[in-house]
Write a protein that holds these residues in place. Sequence first.
Motif, PDB file in Angstrom:
ATOM      1  N   GLN A  21       0.811  -1.209   0.000  1.00  0.00           N
ATOM      2  CA  GLN A  21       0.000   0.000   0.000  1.00  0.00           C
ATOM      3  C   GLN A  21       0.849   1.266   0.000  1.00  0.00           C
ATOM      4  OE1 GLN A  21      -3.176   0.374  -0.338  1.00  0.00           O
ATOM      5  NE2 GLN A  21      -3.977  -1.671  -0.054  1.00  0.00           N
ATOM      6  N   SER A  22       1.987   1.253   0.702  1.00  0.00           N
ATOM      7  CA  SER A  22       2.783   2.466   0.834  1.00  0.00           C
ATOM      8  C   SER A  22       3.636   2.753  -0.404  1.00  0.00           C
ATOM      9  CB  SER A  22       3.680   2.383   2.065  1.00  0.00           C
ATOM     10  OG  SER A  22       4.644   1.377   1.891  1.00  0.00           O
ATOM     11  N   THR A  48       3.373   4.182  -3.170  1.00  0.00           N
ATOM     12  CA  THR A  48       2.712   5.123  -4.070  1.00  0.00           C
ATOM     13  C   THR A  48       3.677   6.250  -4.404  1.00  0.00           C
ATOM     14  OG1 THR A  48       1.818   6.462  -2.279  1.00  0.00           O
ATOM     15  CG2 THR A  48       0.421   4.654  -3.093  1.00  0.00           C
ATOM     16  N   SER A  71       4.413   8.908  -1.715  1.00  0.00           N
ATOM     17  CA  SER A  71       5.333   8.595  -0.626  1.00  0.00           C
ATOM     18  C   SER A  71       6.796   8.845  -0.975  1.00  0.00           C
ATOM     19  CB  SER A  71       5.177   7.126  -0.220  1.00  0.00           C
ATOM     20  OG  SER A  71       3.870   6.879   0.225  1.00  0.00           O
ATOM     21  N   TYR A  72       7.125   8.912  -2.245  1.00  0.00           N
ATOM     22  CA  TYR A  72       8.529   8.995  -2.657  1.00  0.00           C
ATOM     23  C   TYR A  72       8.865  10.173  -3.562  1.00  0.00           C
ATOM     24  CZ  TYR A  72       8.998   4.504  -0.464  1.00  0.00           C
ATOM     25  OH  TYR A  72       9.017   3.502   0.470  1.00  0.00           O
ATOM     26  N   HIS A  77      11.257  -1.455  -0.115  1.00  0.00           N
ATOM     27  CA  HIS A  77      10.248  -2.508  -0.012  1.00  0.00           C
ATOM     28  C   HIS A  77      10.919  -3.888   0.042  1.00  0.00           C
ATOM     29  CE1 HIS A  77       6.591  -4.777  -0.551  1.00  0.00           C
ATOM     30  NE2 HIS A  77       7.138  -5.372  -1.604  1.00  0.00           N
TER      31      HIS A  77
END
Length: 138
Positions: free
Chosen positions: A2-3, A5, A8-9, A129
């Motif tokens: 989910q994170s 995206t 987020s970056y 990740h």
Amino acid sequence: MQSLTVASYMNKRPVSFKPDSPVAEAVEKLLRSNQIGGPVLDANKHVIGWISEQDCLHKMIESSYHCESAALVEDIMRTDVLSINESASILELGQQMLQAKPKAYPVVEDKRLVGIITRRDVLTAINAHLSSCFSKSA
């Protein structure tokens, strides 16, 4: 997952350019920011183009041969800009980057610039990740 995206970056404070700025000024901004390129914005902060180090290098070399002042950003910017929204998946963007050649994409919401994301940002996200995956299994 989910994170992973774009939001987020992405770089939320990218250097951007005005179409009527001299190319030499754009080069100075790129050099100070360590960006490889950046979006060209109209008065409403809408992305209307993209200018890269390569675009600038070409024009600066040409100008140096003739001892002329460099052109304006609008004279050399690309107008066929690929953009992405901040809710997009990093993995999908990575796949897109394998097909299309841009190394950086403006992140746009409601037609307005909210950031940029680069190939390096995508690699950073995927690496983080994968690192978390391997640390969980250890």
